[in-house]
Design a protein around this motif. Structure first.
Motif, short mmCIF file in Angstrom:
data_model
loop_
_atom_site.label_atom_id
_atom_site.label_comp_id
_atom_site.label_asym_id
_atom_site.label_seq_id
_atom_site.Cartn_x
_atom_site.Cartn_y
_atom_site.Cartn_z
N UNK A 189 1.76 11.49 7.29
CA UNK A 189 0.80 12.03 8.27
C UNK A 189 -0.10 10.95 8.85
N UNK A 190 -0.25 9.86 8.11
CA UNK A 190 -1.11 8.77 8.60
C UNK A 190 -0.32 7.74 9.40
N UNK A 191 0.99 7.95 9.51
CA UNK A 191 1.79 7.02 10.32
C UNK A 191 1.90 7.59 11.73
N UNK A 192 2.17 6.71 12.68
CA UNK A 192 2.30 7.13 14.08
C UNK A 192 3.75 7.04 14.51
N UNK A 211 -8.76 -4.64 1.88
CA UNK A 211 -8.84 -4.27 0.46
C UNK A 211 -9.85 -5.11 -0.29
N UNK A 252 -1.77 -7.95 -5.94
CA UNK A 252 -2.13 -6.89 -6.88
C UNK A 252 -1.60 -7.13 -8.29
N UNK A 278 0.62 8.08 3.47
CA UNK A 278 1.25 9.37 3.73
C UNK A 278 1.84 9.37 5.13
N UNK A 281 -12.93 4.21 2.57
CA UNK A 281 -11.92 3.98 1.53
C UNK A 281 -12.49 3.12 0.41
N UNK A 307 2.88 2.01 10.84
CA UNK A 307 1.52 1.90 10.29
C UNK A 307 1.13 0.43 10.38
N UNK A 322 -4.87 -7.43 -1.80
CA UNK A 322 -3.93 -6.41 -2.20
C UNK A 322 -2.53 -6.97 -2.48
N UNK A 333 -10.14 10.14 7.92
CA UNK A 333 -9.30 10.44 6.76
C UNK A 333 -9.84 9.93 5.43
N UNK A 384 -6.84 8.08 17.78
CA UNK A 384 -7.58 8.71 16.69
C UNK A 384 -9.00 9.06 17.11
N UNK A 441 -9.93 -0.24 11.53
CA UNK A 441 -8.57 -0.07 12.02
C UNK A 441 -8.48 1.04 13.06
N UNK A 442 -9.02 2.22 12.69
CA UNK A 442 -8.91 3.39 13.58
C UNK A 442 -10.24 4.10 13.76
N UNK A 469 0.86 -1.18 0.00
CA UNK A 469 0.00 0.00 0.00
C UNK A 469 0.89 1.23 0.00
N UNK A 470 0.26 2.38 -0.17
CA UNK A 470 0.97 3.64 -0.16
C UNK A 470 0.35 4.48 0.95
N UNK A 527 -9.11 15.46 10.65
CA UNK A 527 -8.50 14.14 10.52
C UNK A 527 -9.22 13.07 11.32
#
Lengths: 80, 413
Positions: free
Chosen positions: A10-13, B273, B293, A8, B245, A23, B290, B193, B142, B174-175, A5-6, B205
């Motif tokens: 900012x989404x990591x802790x 996914x 993929x 950002x 998502x 993540x 995923x 998000x 979160x 997850x969050x 996956x990709x 966020x």
């Protein structure tokens, strides 16, 4: 093999204990990338428990001489 | 025909033998990733084959549901007791500490409540009571505990927002956390998000206070689902709504979208996914595993991909909801799928003959087939010969990288 996956940055802790941004990995462990990695421009966060890895999206300039982030200390709220 | 009276001693011995056999039989199993104790088998390592899950004997036939999280699990009994095990680093086990526990442990803190619904997120847990209260514990980074702050809790606390409301169902990703109330409204809190808790202010966020998710048409929501950054709801007519998502494509959706109106869906399960939907006994996959993929899902049955939701010109949103394709999962001849479950990247089903099948990602042994291979089509899991012969039914549940099967008593469902 491609990245799982990709994500950002900012989404990591930030995990002070591991000295890494993390993540969730689908195996249950955490993808990790250290501050040193980021300073070097590394884009891959790996999971120590499995073969999967992430692509981390961030602005390299932001990490050129970055210091460890201050953890936003989640302390229990004092009860009045 | 001679019918001898069995001497008392022999009868007692027979009863003892029966009891011993009963104790020797296995009625709950787990397999897959186990390094945080999430297999509940007493150990801290992965297992590629089904292991006995160490529930206290008094739970036999009474475990009615298991929620699997990132690396912890919550079991609910038919009389409202709760057991937790696995990773406890954020207090998600609710025992007042942050220890990992490799076997199911009774959650004493809520023993005076009758719990009717439980859910597990990556590192958080929730328990709804028969009177509609909601208790939460674990990671709150979160806002996924709905406490109004982002602190972790290692003992369950009651979410104040719902004290005057009646919580019926829970589904944690997850969050993020989703809550279905008795009045048919759906609330969300935690990470915002990807649109998973509905429409939010730009750049917001997360929300640490529950907020109403609107956008549902006039319908009766029967169940809610969450995993990863995905959210879903099923109404009583079998209409599925998904948001969060994107399962297919790149465009997230911050409003519940009705999908596959031509299907009457009875069950669904979400991965990170992919999703499974069961409709009229047929099982379909949305999205793809995923990790495969670059290795597109090629099904041996070569069942044509069905496009059940024809594109319309006025749809301005993405293909994940309006153009999604469903891929039919090849199942077993002569057996009906009765229960489905999804981990992050693997899937499981149980048939009416109590046969368990798994497929998807297998690196941690989460398919229970004795190896670490991935499988594109469902494979039968061998639960061994210690299975009670009276076992009429069992259910399957998944955590992120692990799988749990529980036999339930003839009276329970």
């Amino acid at each position: 093999m491609s990245a799982y996956d990709e994500v950002e940055i900012e989404d990591m802790e930030w995990n002070a204990e591991l000295g890494a941004y993390t993540y969730p990995c689908p195996c249950g462990d955490l993808f990790q990338i250290t501050l040193a990695d980021l300073r070097l421009g590394e884009e891959i966060a790996r999971c120590p428990s499995c073969s999967l890895f992430l692509t981390v999206v961030y602005n390299a300039e932001d990490f050129a001489d970055a210091k460890e982030p201050q953890k936003p200390s989640p302390r229990p709220v004092a009860v009045a | 025909m001679e019918k001898a009276t069995i001497p008392a001693a022999a009868a007692a011995a027979a009863a003892a033998k029966e009891e011993q056999e009963e104790e020797d039989t296995v009625w709950a199993w787990s397999w897959g990733a186990g390094t945080d104790g999430q297999l509940g088998n007493g150990g801290f390592q992965d297992h590629h084959l089904p292991q006995p899950l160490l529930f206290p004997p008094r739970c036999r036939g009474r475990v009615s549901f298991v929620a699997g999280g990132g690396a912890h699990a919550i079991a609910l009994t038919s009389d409202g007791e709760v057991f937790t095990w696995g990773r406890g680093t954020h207090g998600q086990l609710g025992h007042g500490d942050v220890e990992n526990i490799p076997h199911p442990k009774f959650v004493k803190f809520i023993e005076n409540y009758t719990i009717t619904c439980v859910s597990a997120g990556w590192n958080h847990s929730g328990f709804a009571t028969d009177s509609g209260q909601l208790f939460m514990c674990g990671d709150g980074s979160f806002g996924q505990l709905g406490a109004g702050d982002n602190h972790p809790r290692n003992l369950p606390f009651e979410v104040a927002h719902f004290t005057t409301k009646h919580v019926e169902k829970l589904a944690f990703g997850m969050r993020h956390s989703l809550v279905l109330l008795k009045d048919n409204s759906v609330y969300g809190f935690g990470s915002a998000r990807r649109g998973q808790i509905g429409r939010c202010a730009r750049n917001q966020r997360f929300y640490n206070v529950p907020r109403l998710i609107d956008g549902f048409p006039n319908c009766n929501i029967e169940n809610i689902y969450a995993n990863g950054d995905h959210s879903a709801a099923l109404d009583e007519s079998g209409q599925l709504y998904i948001w969060g998502r994107a399962l297919i494509g790149e465009h997230d959706d911050d409003q519940p979208r009705p999908v596959f109106p031509s299907l009457s869906i009875s069950q669904m399960a979400l991965g990170w996914h992919h999703a499974l939907v069961l409709s009229a006994g047929k099982l379909y996959t949305i999205g793809a595993y995923r990790h495969q993929k670059l290795d597109p899902l090629v099904l041996p049955s070569a069942d044509p991909v069905q496009q059940l939701n024809p594109p319309t010109t006025n749809h301005n949103h993405d293909e994940s909801s309006s153009l999604s394709t469903l891929v039919k999962v090849p199942c077993v001849d002569g057996e009906q799928v009765v229960h489905i479950a999804a981990g992050t990247e693997h899937s499981a089903l149980v048939t009416d003959k109590a046969t368990v099948f798994t497929w998807g990602w297998g690196e941690h042994g989460q398919l229970g087939l004795g190896d670490t291979c991935d499988k594109v089509a469902p494979q039968k899991v061998n639960l061994g010969n210690k299975r009670p012969c009276s076992s009429a039914s069992c259910n399957v549940y998944c955590g992120s990288g692990f799988t749990v099967v529980v036999n339930f008593g003839s009276a329970a469902n």
